[in-house]
Design a protein around this motif. Structure first.
Motif, PDB file in Angstrom:
ATOM      1  N   ARG A  37      22.334 118.165  35.177  1.00 16.20           N
ATOM      2  CA  ARG A  37      22.716 117.369  34.006  1.00 16.20           C
ATOM      3  C   ARG A  37      22.650 115.883  34.367  1.00 16.20           C
ATOM      4  NH1 ARG A  37      27.852 115.371  34.514  1.00 16.20           N
ATOM      5  NH2 ARG A  37      29.172 116.311  36.135  1.00 16.20           N
ATOM      6  N   PRO A  38      22.527 115.003  33.370  1.00 17.59           N
ATOM      7  CA  PRO A  38      22.505 113.563  33.646  1.00 17.59           C
ATOM      8  C   PRO A  38      23.860 113.069  34.150  1.00 17.59           C
ATOM      9  CG  PRO A  38      21.676 114.060  31.434  1.00 17.59           C
ATOM     10  CD  PRO A  38      22.328 115.306  31.946  1.00 17.59           C
ATOM     11  N   ALA A  39      23.871 111.904  34.736  1.00 19.23           N
ATOM     12  CA  ALA A  39      25.127 111.264  35.137  1.00 19.23           C
ATOM     13  C   ALA A  39      25.912 110.861  33.897  1.00 19.23           C
ATOM     14  CB  ALA A  39      24.839 110.045  35.993  1.00 19.23           C
ATOM     15  N   GLN A  40      27.204 111.106  33.919  1.00 21.70           N
ATOM     16  CA  GLN A  40      28.077 110.709  32.817  1.00 21.70           C
ATOM     17  C   GLN A  40      28.744 109.363  33.081  1.00 21.70           C
ATOM     18  OE1 GLN A  40      28.252 112.759  29.978  1.00 21.70           O
ATOM     19  NE2 GLN A  40      26.559 113.696  31.111  1.00 21.70           N
ATOM     20  N   VAL A  41      28.979 109.058  34.357  1.00 23.18           N
ATOM     21  CA  VAL A  41      29.614 107.796  34.747  1.00 23.18           C
ATOM     22  C   VAL A  41      28.840 107.227  35.935  1.00 23.18           C
ATOM     23  CG1 VAL A  41      31.920 108.400  33.918  1.00 23.18           C
ATOM     24  CG2 VAL A  41      31.246 109.036  36.250  1.00 23.18           C
ATOM     25  N   TRP A  42      29.138 105.971  36.257  1.00 22.80           N
ATOM     26  CA  TRP A  42      28.390 105.259  37.298  1.00 22.80           C
ATOM     27  C   TRP A  42      28.435 105.988  38.646  1.00 22.80           C
ATOM     28  CZ3 TRP A  42      29.733 102.572  41.857  1.00 22.80           C
ATOM     29  CH2 TRP A  42      28.743 101.713  42.361  1.00 22.80           C
ATOM     30  N   THR A  43      29.572 106.541  38.998  1.00 26.78           N
ATOM     31  CA  THR A  43      29.709 107.197  40.297  1.00 26.78           C
ATOM     32  C   THR A  43      28.919 108.500  40.388  1.00 26.78           C
ATOM     33  OG1 THR A  43      31.798 108.127  39.479  1.00 26.78           O
ATOM     34  CG2 THR A  43      31.937 106.187  40.909  1.00 26.78           C
ATOM     35  N   GLU A  44      28.393 108.996  39.269  1.00 31.64           N
ATOM     36  CA  GLU A  44      27.533 110.173  39.301  1.00 31.64           C
ATOM     37  C   GLU A  44      26.049 109.808  39.335  1.00 31.64           C
ATOM     38  OE1 GLU A  44      28.521 112.598  35.953  1.00 31.64           O
ATOM     39  OE2 GLU A  44      30.472 113.207  36.767  1.00 31.64           O
ATOM     40  N   ALA A  45      25.722 108.534  39.126  1.00 29.66           N
ATOM     41  CA  ALA A  45      24.326 108.098  39.183  1.00 29.66           C
ATOM     42  C   ALA A  45      23.831 108.156  40.627  1.00 29.66           C
ATOM     43  CB  ALA A  45      24.197 106.689  38.619  1.00 29.66           C
ATOM     44  N   LEU A  46      22.511 108.159  40.788  1.00 32.07           N
ATOM     45  CA  LEU A  46      21.899 108.337  42.111  1.00 32.07           C
ATOM     46  C   LEU A  46      21.461 106.988  42.678  1.00 32.07           C
ATOM     47  CD1 LEU A  46      19.809 111.543  41.384  1.00 32.07           C
ATOM     48  CD2 LEU A  46      22.027 111.367  42.527  1.00 32.07           C
ATOM     49  N   PRO A  47      21.879 106.661  43.917  1.00 28.57           N
ATOM     50  CA  PRO A  47      21.625 105.334  44.484  1.00 28.57           C
ATOM     51  C   PRO A  47      20.251 105.219  45.149  1.00 28.57           C
ATOM     52  CG  PRO A  47      23.007 106.596  45.989  1.00 28.57           C
ATOM     53  CD  PRO A  47      22.776 107.469  44.778  1.00 28.57           C
ATOM     54  N   LEU A  48      19.561 104.141  44.817  1.00 29.82           N
ATOM     55  CA  LEU A  48      18.332 103.740  45.489  1.00 29.82           C
ATOM     56  C   LEU A  48      18.516 102.317  45.998  1.00 29.82           C
ATOM     57  CD1 LEU A  48      15.653 104.917  42.879  1.00 29.82           C
ATOM     58  CD2 LEU A  48      16.175 106.036  45.064  1.00 29.82           C
ATOM     59  N   GLY A  49      17.830 101.958  47.063  1.00 25.94           N
ATOM     60  CA  GLY A  49      17.931 100.593  47.567  1.00 25.94           C
ATOM     61  C   GLY A  49      16.840 100.292  48.572  1.00 25.94           C
ATOM     62  N   ASN A  50      16.502  99.013  48.687  1.00 22.79           N
ATOM     63  CA  ASN A  50      15.532  98.592  49.706  1.00 22.79           C
ATOM     64  C   ASN A  50      16.100  97.481  50.585  1.00 22.79           C
ATOM     65  OD1 ASN A  50      15.378  96.245  48.171  1.00 22.79           O
ATOM     66  ND2 ASN A  50      13.367  96.694  47.327  1.00 22.79           N
ATOM     67  N   GLY A  51      17.421  97.407  50.682  1.00 26.12           N
ATOM     68  CA  GLY A  51      18.077  96.343  51.432  1.00 26.12           C
ATOM     69  C   GLY A  51      18.415  95.168  50.549  1.00 26.12           C
ATOM     70  N   ARG A  52      17.458  94.707  49.750  1.00 29.65           N
ATOM     71  CA  ARG A  52      17.671  93.554  48.874  1.00 29.65           C
ATOM     72  C   ARG A  52      18.056  93.971  47.466  1.00 29.65           C
ATOM     73  NH1 ARG A  52      15.026  90.085  45.412  1.00 29.65           N
ATOM     74  NH2 ARG A  52      13.238  91.487  45.282  1.00 29.65           N
ATOM     75  N   LEU A  53      17.405  95.010  46.948  1.00 29.11           N
ATOM     76  CA  LEU A  53      17.660  95.493  45.592  1.00 29.11           C
ATOM     77  C   LEU A  53      18.364  96.835  45.626  1.00 29.11           C
ATOM     78  CD1 LEU A  53      14.166  94.777  43.974  1.00 29.11           C
ATOM     79  CD2 LEU A  53      16.229  93.362  43.791  1.00 29.11           C
ATOM     80  N   GLY A  54      19.318  97.015  44.718  1.00 29.50           N
ATOM     81  CA  GLY A  54      19.987  98.295  44.564  1.00 29.50           C
ATOM     82  C   GLY A  54      19.823  98.805  43.150  1.00 29.50           C
ATOM     83  N   ALA A  55      19.762 100.129  42.998  1.00 28.57           N
ATOM     84  CA  ALA A  55      19.623 100.729  41.670  1.00 28.57           C
ATOM     85  C   ALA A  55      20.421 102.019  41.620  1.00 28.57           C
ATOM     86  CB  ALA A  55      18.150 100.999  41.350  1.00 28.57           C
ATOM     87  N   MET A  56      21.105 102.236  40.507  1.00 31.34           N
ATOM     88  CA  MET A  56      21.830 103.480  40.261  1.00 31.34           C
ATOM     89  C   MET A  56      21.197 104.149  39.043  1.00 31.34           C
ATOM     90  SD  MET A  56      24.301 103.887  42.529  1.00 31.34           S
ATOM     91  CE  MET A  56      25.653 104.844  41.851  1.00 31.34           C
ATOM     92  N   VAL A  57      20.578 105.314  39.265  1.00 28.03           N
ATOM     93  CA  VAL A  57      19.782 105.983  38.236  1.00 28.03           C
ATOM     94  C   VAL A  57      20.623 107.071  37.575  1.00 28.03           C
ATOM     95  CG1 VAL A  57      17.655 107.243  37.768  1.00 28.03           C
ATOM     96  CG2 VAL A  57      17.703 105.512  39.596  1.00 28.03           C
ATOM     97  N   TYR A  58      20.820 106.951  36.261  1.00 25.17           N
ATOM     98  CA  TYR A  58      21.614 107.915  35.510  1.00 25.17           C
ATOM     99  C   TYR A  58      20.806 109.151  35.124  1.00 25.17           C
ATOM    100  CZ  TYR A  58      25.575 104.703  34.832  1.00 25.17           C
ATOM    101  OH  TYR A  58      26.655 103.877  35.018  1.00 25.17           O
ATOM    102  N   GLY A  59      19.552 108.990  34.758  1.00 30.77           N
ATOM    103  CA  GLY A  59      18.713 110.121  34.409  1.00 30.77           C
ATOM    104  C   GLY A  59      18.956 110.700  33.031  1.00 30.77           C
ATOM    105  N   THR A  60      19.427 109.906  32.090  1.00 27.20           N
ATOM    106  CA  THR A  60      19.674 110.399  30.736  1.00 27.20           C
ATOM    107  C   THR A  60      18.346 110.477  29.968  1.00 27.20           C
ATOM    108  OG1 THR A  60      21.817 109.282  30.782  1.00 27.20           O
ATOM    109  CG2 THR A  60      21.011 110.041  28.641  1.00 27.20           C
ATOM    110  N   PRO A  61      17.986 111.634  29.404  1.00 25.94           N
ATOM    111  CA  PRO A  61      16.683 111.760  28.757  1.00 25.94           C
ATOM    112  C   PRO A  61      16.460 110.783  27.606  1.00 25.94           C
ATOM    113  CG  PRO A  61      17.539 113.933  29.245  1.00 25.94           C
ATOM    114  CD  PRO A  61      18.646 112.959  29.549  1.00 25.94           C
ATOM    115  N   ALA A  62      17.401 110.664  26.666  1.00 25.57           N
ATOM    116  CA  ALA A  62      17.173 109.846  25.475  1.00 25.57           C
ATOM    117  C   ALA A  62      17.186 108.355  25.775  1.00 25.57           C
ATOM    118  CB  ALA A  62      18.209 110.169  24.404  1.00 25.57           C
ATOM    119  N   THR A  63      18.087 107.923  26.651  1.00 25.66           N
ATOM    120  CA  THR A  63      18.162 106.504  27.021  1.00 25.66           C
ATOM    121  C   THR A  63      18.466 106.401  28.511  1.00 25.66           C
ATOM    122  OG1 THR A  63      19.000 105.923  24.824  1.00 25.66           O
ATOM    123  CG2 THR A  63      19.215 104.262  26.549  1.00 25.66           C
TER     124      THR A  63
END
Length: 439
Positions: A37-63
């Motif tokens: 299922r998609p992330a419902q809150v920020w702490t359920e999103a999936l973390p990506l990073g390259n040292g300089r940039l960080g991203a938290m991916v929720y994965g919600t289909p519609a938005t």
């Protein structure tokens, strides 16, 4: 051939066979976090990073929501908040502690050692990339994954018989966020994308070349006006279909495939200099990244990441629960003693350090590099009572020594700042310390 030599040869053959089998099994095992299922809150999103940039991916289909960070976006501006009385009173405070007079020690420390100007600046979010897909609320067969083997997220689902796939990386080699959108039928990629931010008075524009920009400045905090300027740039490359950009919204309609790109940069040069040009930097990152195909960019990104990841492996047995979602495996751990989950957790810790502390950049702060707030808990800064050290516990023992470089450089810069504290306090020009006032 005598028996002793024969047994020796057999032992070598069996040993080589066992080693080869073990290496083959390790290479075949996957280390990932996955959910149905998609992330419902920020702490359920999936973390990506390259040292300089960080991203938290929720994965919600519609938005889709991808919350974004850049390592040098901090409130306020470079400053030094050292208390000139601190050195005189520290021995007295130490004596009170040793004498068991803790309340007196605390009171004296608060009055004579704590900063009288500010308590340090908070680390701040840039904002979010939001991608809206019309009609995608009717989804089935949902799957969301963070691959610890390749430092990327995957989202898959089905709408009206069409299978959609999203693949996101924060490229180590190109220094931008990339989202690849595909479907198993042509002409089905349609979306509207925009950048949003919690910062006040951000300016969003649409530029020629189908590019959206979001520009802003960090927040006022404890009397210090924000002076860290930042800009994010959003564009895409489509195969088939049409692309347009207006009023801060990037639109793609009827494409076979699309790659969404986001670059972010600030005016931060170092702790004494914030005169850089964020617009030029963000544009340069984007232009250089788009000279590569996504396939090439992903390979370069993965190869870079795996140079760190593959230095250490941990084999605790077969993945007996690979068909169970990660959240359920954690929930069931008391009963299952899921050894492969432990190995996954081990690699997840290494993954987070690789993604938040790269040589030449800034050290991992209280939350690594991931933060969705303007004023997060404990300011998400460098609190060295234990938090800063904990980030780097895996570095030496899991063969990631060079990831210490940002931390050691910060320590050196702070120590050099300390030598000049008196001069600075009595009128010398220039800012010194940007945010690490707990060190």
């Amino acid at each position: 051939m005598n028996k002793k030599r024969l047994f020796g040869y057999l032992f070598v053959l069996v040993s080589v066979g066992n080693i080869s089998a073990q290496e083959s099994r390790l290479s075949a095992q996957e280390y990932k976090l996955w959910y149905d299922r998609p992330a419902q809150v920020w702490t359920e999103a999936l973390p990506l990073g390259n040292g300089r940039l960080g991203a938290m991916v929720y994965g919600t289909p519609a938005t889709e929501q991808i919350q974004l960070n850049e390592e040098t976006i901090w409130a306020g501006r470079p400053n030094n908040n050292a208390n000139p009385n601190a050195l005189e009173y520290i021995p007295r405070i130490r004596d009170l502690v040793f004498a068991g007079k803790y309340l007196e020690a605390q009171t004296l420390a608060t009055e004579k050692v704590m900063a009288k100007t500010n308590s340090g600046m908070p680390y701040q979010s840039f904002g979010d990339l939001r991608i809206a897909f019309p009609g995608h609320t009717r989804y089935t067969n949902y799957y969301r994954e963070l691959s610890l083997d390749s430092a990327r997220t995957l989202v898959r689902y089905e709408v009206d018989g069409v299978q959609y796939r999203r693949e996101t990386i924060t490229s180590f080699t190109d220094q931008v966020i990339m989202v690849r959108l595909t479907a198993n039928r042509p002409g089905r990629i349609t979306f509207n994308a925009q950048l949003t931010s919690p910062h006040q008075d951000v300016v969003v524009t649409s530029e020629e070349g189908n590019c959206v920009t979001l520009s802003g400045v960090s927040s006022l905090h404890e009397g210090l006006k924000g002076k860290v300027e930042f800009q994010g740039r959003l564009t895409a490359r489509n195969t088939g279909g049409q692309m347009a950009c207006a009023d801060g919204v990037l639109s793609v309609e009827g494409a076979d495939e699309a790659i969404v790109y986001v670059s972010i940069a600030t005016n931060f040069n170092n702790y004494q200099d914030i005169t850089g040009n964020p617009a030029e930097r963000a544009k340069d990152y984007l232009v250089r990244a788009m000279t590569h195909s996504f396939t090439e960019a992903r390979k370069n990104h993965t190869d870079f990441y795996r140079r760190y990841l593959t230095r250490v492996s941990l084999d605790l047995g077969d993945n007996r629960y690979e068909h169970v979602t990660t959240d359920k495996r954690v929930e069931n751990f008391k009963q299952t003693n899921d050894a492969h989950l432990v190995a996954t957790y081990f690699q997840f810790g290494r993954y987070l350090l690789i993604c938040s502390s790269q040589p030449g950049g800034q050290p991992a702060n209280l939350q690594g590099i991931w933060n969705d707030k303007l004023f997060p808990s404990w300011d998400s800064k460098y609190t060295c009572n234990i938090n800063l050290e904990m980030n780097y516990w895996p570095s030496e023992v899991t063969n990631l020594s060079e990831l210490n470089e940002p931390l050691f450089r910060l320590i050196r810069e702070v120590s050099e700042t300390g030598k000049e504290t008196a001069r600075i306090m009595y009128g010398a020009n220039g800012w010194v310390l940007h945010h690490n006032t707990d060190i």
